[in-house]
Design a protein around this motif. Structure first.
Motif, PDB file in Angstrom:
ATOM      1  N   ASN A   1       0.865  -1.178   0.000  1.00  0.00           N
ATOM      2  CA  ASN A   1       0.000   0.000   0.000  1.00  0.00           C
ATOM      3  C   ASN A   1       0.902   1.228   0.000  1.00  0.00           C
ATOM      4  O   ASN A   1       2.104   1.130   0.242  1.00  0.00           O
ATOM      5  N   GLU A   2       0.322   2.390  -0.275  1.00  0.00           N
ATOM      6  CA  GLU A   2       1.132   3.608  -0.245  1.00  0.00           C
ATOM      7  C   GLU A   2       1.638   3.859   1.176  1.00  0.00           C
ATOM      8  O   GLU A   2       0.985   3.522   2.163  1.00  0.00           O
ATOM      9  N   TYR A   3       2.817   4.430   1.272  1.00  0.00           N
ATOM     10  CA  TYR A   3       3.441   4.672   2.571  1.00  0.00           C
ATOM     11  C   TYR A   3       2.725   5.794   3.330  1.00  0.00           C
ATOM     12  O   TYR A   3       2.182   6.725   2.732  1.00  0.00           O
TER      13      TYR A   3
ATOM     14  N   ASN B   1      -2.001   6.224  13.467  1.00  0.00           N
ATOM     15  CA  ASN B   1      -2.293   5.473  12.243  1.00  0.00           C
ATOM     16  C   ASN B   1      -3.189   4.305  12.589  1.00  0.00           C
ATOM     17  O   ASN B   1      -3.210   3.823  13.727  1.00  0.00           O
ATOM     18  N   PHE B   2      -3.932   3.826  11.592  1.00  0.00           N
ATOM     19  CA  PHE B   2      -4.915   2.775  11.817  1.00  0.00           C
ATOM     20  C   PHE B   2      -4.689   1.618  10.853  1.00  0.00           C
ATOM     21  O   PHE B   2      -4.025   1.761   9.825  1.00  0.00           O
ATOM     22  N   LEU B   3      -5.245   0.477  11.200  1.00  0.00           N
ATOM     23  CA  LEU B   3      -5.187  -0.715  10.368  1.00  0.00           C
ATOM     24  C   LEU B   3      -5.841  -0.430   9.022  1.00  0.00           C
ATOM     25  O   LEU B   3      -6.969   0.069   8.958  1.00  0.00           O
ATOM     26  N   ARG B   4      -5.125  -0.753   7.923  1.00  0.00           N
ATOM     27  CA  ARG B   4      -5.682  -0.545   6.581  1.00  0.00           C
ATOM     28  C   ARG B   4      -5.937  -1.856   5.838  1.00  0.00           C
ATOM     29  O   ARG B   4      -6.569  -1.850   4.782  1.00  0.00           O
TER      30      ARG B   4
ATOM     31  N   TYR C   1      -8.584   0.263  -1.507  1.00  0.00           N
ATOM     32  CA  TYR C   1      -7.373   1.031  -1.807  1.00  0.00           C
ATOM     33  C   TYR C   1      -7.721   2.495  -2.066  1.00  0.00           C
ATOM     34  O   TYR C   1      -8.686   2.811  -2.755  1.00  0.00           O
ATOM     35  N   THR C   2      -6.925   3.377  -1.477  1.00  0.00           N
ATOM     36  CA  THR C   2      -7.044   4.811  -1.722  1.00  0.00           C
ATOM     37  C   THR C   2      -5.691   5.336  -2.163  1.00  0.00           C
ATOM     38  O   THR C   2      -4.685   5.154  -1.450  1.00  0.00           O
TER      39      THR C   2
ATOM     40  N   SER D   1      -1.090  -2.720   6.463  1.00  0.00           N
ATOM     41  CA  SER D   1      -1.535  -1.812   5.397  1.00  0.00           C
ATOM     42  C   SER D   1      -2.285  -2.499   4.279  1.00  0.00           C
ATOM     43  O   SER D   1      -2.917  -1.826   3.454  1.00  0.00           O
ATOM     44  N   GLY D   2      -2.218  -3.841   4.177  1.00  0.00           N
ATOM     45  CA  GLY D   2      -2.884  -4.545   3.093  1.00  0.00           C
ATOM     46  C   GLY D   2      -2.050  -4.572   1.826  1.00  0.00           C
ATOM     47  O   GLY D   2      -0.996  -3.933   1.718  1.00  0.00           O
ATOM     48  N   ASN D   3      -2.521  -5.324   0.827  1.00  0.00           N
ATOM     49  CA  ASN D   3      -1.853  -5.438  -0.465  1.00  0.00           C
ATOM     50  C   ASN D   3      -2.845  -5.152  -1.590  1.00  0.00           C
ATOM     51  O   ASN D   3      -3.975  -5.648  -1.569  1.00  0.00           O
ATOM     52  N   HIS D   4      -2.394  -4.368  -2.567  1.00  0.00           N
ATOM     53  CA  HIS D   4      -3.246  -3.993  -3.695  1.00  0.00           C
ATOM     54  C   HIS D   4      -2.441  -4.047  -4.994  1.00  0.00           C
ATOM     55  O   HIS D   4      -1.267  -3.629  -5.018  1.00  0.00           O
TER      56      HIS D   4
END
Length: 429
Positions: free
Chosen positions: A248-250, A281-284, A289-290, A390-393
C-alpha cells in the motif's frame, strides 16, 4: 606400534589438519558479507548517486559520482576513514586486487566536515564524494561496499552500492498476477535483456539477475534464469517467481517546520529537543485502496528555519502511534522505511501501552524533513509481512529495478552489464 607407523600416523593427521584449515579458510572467504549497522551516535546516513533523487542503496553508472552524508551526534570532529571493496554477485568477496578495481587510493580520511549551527542537538556533519583527488574512479562494474572506520581502525558502518555498465537494454513490463488468488494483491515483473551488438555465451550459467522493489533489497528476487531467447535477447516472463506483494502507499510526515503541527503532526512539544507527535495510524488491511502520493519509502532532509539544511536542520523525537486490533502473539510490529535502509531492530519495534495493549507506540530521533514509513509484521522465524497492517493492492504505485550481472566464461568477477526501471502506475493484465 613401530616408529614408522607412528610417523605415518602423524603425517596423516597433519595432512588432515591442513585440509581442514584450508577448507575452513576457503569457507570464511566465501561467506556472504552483510552491511555493518552504525552505532547510535551516527544518524541520517544519506547515500546516493549524482542522478539519484533519494537516498538508499545507490545503483550508479560506472562514471557517476557517489555521495555519502552522515551526522555524528558526539559533535567531536572525530577522524573517520573510508575504504572500498569489490564483491561478487552473491556478495562474497571477489578475487580482484584493489588496483584491479580502484583508480587511485582509499583508506583516506574524510576531510569534508562541519559542525551544526544553532541546533538544540549538536552534531558534526560529514560528507564524502568520489571520484575525488585520491579515489579517482572505479575501473570495473559490480557490487561494492563502502566502509567507514574510526581512528582506531574499527569498522563504524558500511553500505552497499552497485556500479553498472550500459552494455545491454533491460525492458520492463509490470503485470497483474495470473494466479486468481493474488490477482488484486500482487504485481509481476516481466523483462527482456539484450542488445544487437552483445552476444551472451551460455546465459544459463553466466547471467544472474536481481529484481528490486522500491530500492528494498530485503524483498529482492535473486537469480532468475532466462526462460528462452529471441536472437540476442533473453526473455523473462515468469509469474509466481517474479511476483511481489503490491503493498500500500506509505504513511508520511513532514516536520520541516519544527515548531508547529501539520496535517500529519498532531502537536509539537519542547523539552531538551523538539518532540513531534504524529496523529495515530490505523489498520488498513481489508480496506478499499485509496491512492495517496508517496516517495516509495524514501526520505528527504529539509528545514525552513535555516538556509543550509545539512547543518541547520534540527533533530526531533518523532512519536509514532498505531491502533492495532490484530493478534500479535506470534510476532511483532516494526516501523519500516528507507530512513534506516529498511533495517528491523530494537529501535523500530512498536511497543504496546500497558493501559491499552491495542495501542502501539515508538519514538525515533530523526533529522527534520519529509519521511515515508509503514508498519510491517515480523514473525518469530524472522519473516516479515508488509501487508499485515496496510494490506496489499495490485494498483499500488511501486518502483521496480532489474539489475543484470554477467560473468563470461573464464572471467574472474561479475560485471553489471545493464539495469532497467519500471513503475506499476501503468500495470497491465
Amino acid at each position: 606400534m613401530s616408529l614408522i607407523n607412528i610417523r605415518l600416523n602423524n603425517i596423516i593427521k597433519k595432512f588432515i589438519l591442513l585440509i581442514l584449515i584450508t577448507f575452513t579458510s576457503s569457507s570464511i572467504k566465501g561467506q556472504e558479507v552483510y552491511e555493518t549497522l552504525p552505532p547510535d551516535f551516527i544518524k541520517t546516513i544519506e547515500f546516493f548517486g549524482s542522478s539519484d533523487e533519494f537516498s538508499g542503496t545507490p545503483i550508479i553508472s560506472i562514471n557517476e559520482t557517489l555521495n555519502l552524508k552522515f551526522d555524528d551526534l558526539t559533535a567531536a570532529e572525530n577522524d573517520y576513514y573510508y575504504e572500498i571493496e569489490h564483491y561478487n554477485f552473491d556478495w562474497t568477496p571477489s578475487k580482484l586486487s584493489k588496483n584491479e578495481y580502484l583508480e587511485g587510493f582509499d583508506n583516506i580520511r574524510l576531510f569534508n566536515f562541519v559542525n551544526s549551527f544553532t541546533t538544540l542537538q549538536p552534531y558534526t556533519h560529514y560528507e564524502l564524494s568520489f571520484p575525488n583527488e585520491n579515489t579517482r574512479g572505479l575501473k570495473v562494474s559490480g557490487n561494492y561496499m563502502l566502509k567507514i572506520f574510526n581512528s582506531n581502525k574499527e569498522l563504524l558502518f558500511s553500505r552497499k552500492f552497485i556500479v553498472f555498465e550500459n552494455l545491454v537494454n533491460v525492458d520492463i513490463i509490470i503485470r497483474r498476477s495470473r494466479n486468481l488468488t493474488y490477482l488484486d494483491k500482487k504485481q509481476v515483473v516481466n523483462f527482456e535483456v539484450g542488445r544487437d551488438d552483445f552476444i551472451f555465451r551460455n546465459p544459463e550459467q553466466t547471467v544472474n539477475t536481481v529484481v528490486v522493489q522500491n530500492n528494498d533489497f530485503n524483498t529482492a528476487i535473486y537469480d532468475l534464469k532466462p526462460q528462452f531467447t529471441q536472437g540476442n535477447r533473453l526473455i523473462y516472463r515468469y509469474d509466481e517467481e517474479s511476483s511481489f506483494w503490491g503493498g500500500n502507499e506509505y504513511f508520511n510526515f513532514d516536520n520541516k517546520d519544527i515548531r508547529q503541527g501539520t496535517l500529519r503532526i498532531e502537536r509539537v512539544e519542547l523539552d531538551d529537543l523538539y518532540n513531534s507527535f504524529l496523529y495515530p495510524n490505523f489498520l488498513r488491511a481489508g480496506n478499499v485502496y485509496t491512492f495517496y502520493p508517496d516517495i516509495n519509502g524514501a526520505f528527504r532532509i529539509n528545514t525552513i528555519q535555516g538556509d543550509d539544511i545539512d547543518i541547520e536542520s534540527e533533530y526531533a523525537k518523532v512519536h509514532f502511534t498505531l491502533q492495532n486490533s490484530k493478534d500479535l502473539e506470534n510476532g511483532e510490529i516494526h516501523l519500516y522505511g528507507r530512513f534506516n535502509n529498511y533495517v528491523l531492530d530494537d529501535s523500530t519495534l512498536m511497543k504496546p501501552l500497558e493501559s491499552q495493549p491495542n495501542i502501539l507506540t515508538n519514538e525515533l530521533l530523526l533529522k527534520q524533513g519529509f519521511y515515508n514509513y509503514k508498519y510491517v509484521f515480523l514473525d518469530k522465524n524472522g519473516n516479515f509481512k508488509e501487508g499485515f497492517i496496510s494490506g496489499n493492492h495490485d494498483v499500488t504505485e511501486n518502483d521496480y529495478q532489474v539489475i543484470v550481472y554477467y560473468r563470461d566464461i573464464g572471467a574472474r568477477f561479475d560485471r553489471v552489464i545493464g539495469t532497467g526501471f519500471g513503475n506499476s502506475e501503468n500495470i497491465i493484465n
